[in-house]
Design an enzyme around this catalytic site. Structure first.
Site, PDB file in Angstrom:
ATOM      1  N   VAL A 127       0.807  -1.225   0.000  1.00 33.05           N
ATOM      2  CA  VAL A 127       0.000   0.000   0.000  1.00 33.05           C
ATOM      3  C   VAL A 127       0.841   1.277   0.000  1.00 33.05           C
ATOM      4  CG1 VAL A 127      -1.954  -1.121   1.135  1.00 33.05           C
ATOM      5  CG2 VAL A 127      -0.267   0.098   2.530  1.00 33.05           C
ATOM      6  N   ASN A 186      -6.589  -0.775   6.279  1.00 33.70           N
ATOM      7  CA  ASN A 186      -6.236  -1.379   7.559  1.00 33.70           C
ATOM      8  C   ASN A 186      -4.767  -1.812   7.636  1.00 33.70           C
ATOM      9  OD1 ASN A 186      -6.950  -3.024  10.095  1.00 33.70           O
ATOM     10  ND2 ASN A 186      -6.238  -4.601   8.680  1.00 33.70           N
ATOM     11  N   TYR A 232       5.297   5.668  14.509  1.00 36.99           N
ATOM     12  CA  TYR A 232       3.972   5.051  14.545  1.00 36.99           C
ATOM     13  C   TYR A 232       2.932   6.071  15.020  1.00 36.99           C
ATOM     14  CZ  TYR A 232       0.393   1.475  15.445  1.00 36.99           C
ATOM     15  OH  TYR A 232      -0.765   0.729  15.437  1.00 36.99           O
ATOM     16  N   LYS A 284      -0.288   7.444  12.862  1.00 35.96           N
ATOM     17  CA  LYS A 284      -1.661   7.211  13.324  1.00 35.96           C
ATOM     18  C   LYS A 284      -2.362   8.528  13.689  1.00 35.96           C
ATOM     19  CE  LYS A 284      -1.954   2.695  12.901  1.00 35.96           C
ATOM     20  NZ  LYS A 284      -2.903   2.074  11.964  1.00 35.96           N
TER      21      LYS A 284
END
Length: 288
Positions: free
Chosen positions: A72, A98, A163, A167
């Site tokens: 992705v 996801n 991370y 997010k």
């Protein structure tokens, strides 16, 4: 249980990061509802195994399940995924962005894990949405995009800054996306932000074979997601066996309180504020 109108027999879903964990559990749940499903994940044995398992389930339900190798973080591979899904199913009603990875990072650590995490966890979500959404909007049937965020994107705890950055970006992007969609007259496409709790998946297992007691299974997480979608929730804030919603809310309120109260960033982990945070969590304070 009456489902969201996009989640119905005969409709089709595409799930990235679909070969394991929450993505695979969602694929199984959608097939059970009589939907066609295409999972996307990195090429390899894991994707093949998941694809075979889903194809067997789908055959029993009289629907189709396909697996498509996709990185992705590569725009052209996402474009190929969209073409393949449209060819296989026609209209797409559910896109679940996801796919996620979690190698360790440090602010001044190596470059490669930063690039991979941002590329997969953030850019993959943005590009997946931008590639699939125009067609999903144009077909005029009820449709939804579910982006997988994280509590770490909201409270941004120390430990893995790349991370958290990715997010936090997914949260901001998905909020902007839903605001945009709801202001388009007659638009039947909507967005949702999935915020899992502690879930036992290959991403979080760290070599463990047994699920820790406090963790939810991917299936529990997907079940909660379906109930939240039925209720019309945008923020799908999942509890787990260790953390209830009230605790999550207090952690998030404290995090925003750092700005409002002009405290140091991440004051929850700051030696001068640790006790105040604990008191607040126990109901003895107001986040001041």
């Amino acid at each position: 249980m009456s489902q969201h109108p996009a989640l119905k027999a005969g409709n089709s879903a595409v799930i990235t990061g679909g070969a394991s964990g929450i993505g695979l559990a969602a694929a199984k749940a959608f097939i059970e509802l009589g939907m066609n499903v295409m999972i996307a994940d990195l090429k390899g044995e894991k994707l093949k195994r998941a694809g075979d398992e889903l194809a067997e389930l789908a055959e029993k339900k009289g629907v189709k399940a396909l697996a498509h190798a996709t990185d992705v973080s590569d725009l052209s591979e996402l474009e190929e995924l969209e073409c393949a899904a449209n060819r296989a199913f026609g209209n797409i009603h559910v896109l679940m962005n996801n796919a996620g990875i979690q190698p360790g990072t440090a602010v001044f650590g190596k470059q490669m894990p930063w690039d991979r995490i941002i590329g997969v966890n953030l850019t993959g979500v943005i590009n997946g949405t931008r590639i699939f959404a125009p067609e999903m909007r144009a077909h005029g049937e009820p449709a939804m995009i579910i982006n997988t965020g994280s509590k770490q994107g909201i409270t941004t705890p120390p430990g893995n800054p790349a991370y958290n950055v990715a997010k936090a970006g997914v949260k901001a992007f998905t909020e902007a996306l839903q605001h945009e969609l709801r202001n388009i007259e007659g638009c039947r496409l909507e967005a949702h932000l999935l915020i899992p709790g502690f879930v036992f998946t290959p991403l979080t297992a760290n070599g463990r074979d047994e699920k820790p007691e406090g963790a939810w299974t991917p299936e529990q997480t997907v079940d909660f997601m379906l109930k939240s979608l039925e209720a019309g929730d945008f923020y799908i804030l999942c509890p787990d066996g260790e953390v209830d919603r009230a605790t999550d809310e207090k952690r998030m309120m404290w995090a925003i309180g750092d700005i409002v109260e002009n405290r140091p960033p991440l004051s929850r982990w700051h030696p001068d504020y640790g006790d105040a945070f604990k008191a607040y969590l126990n109901g003895d304070g107001h986040g001041h």
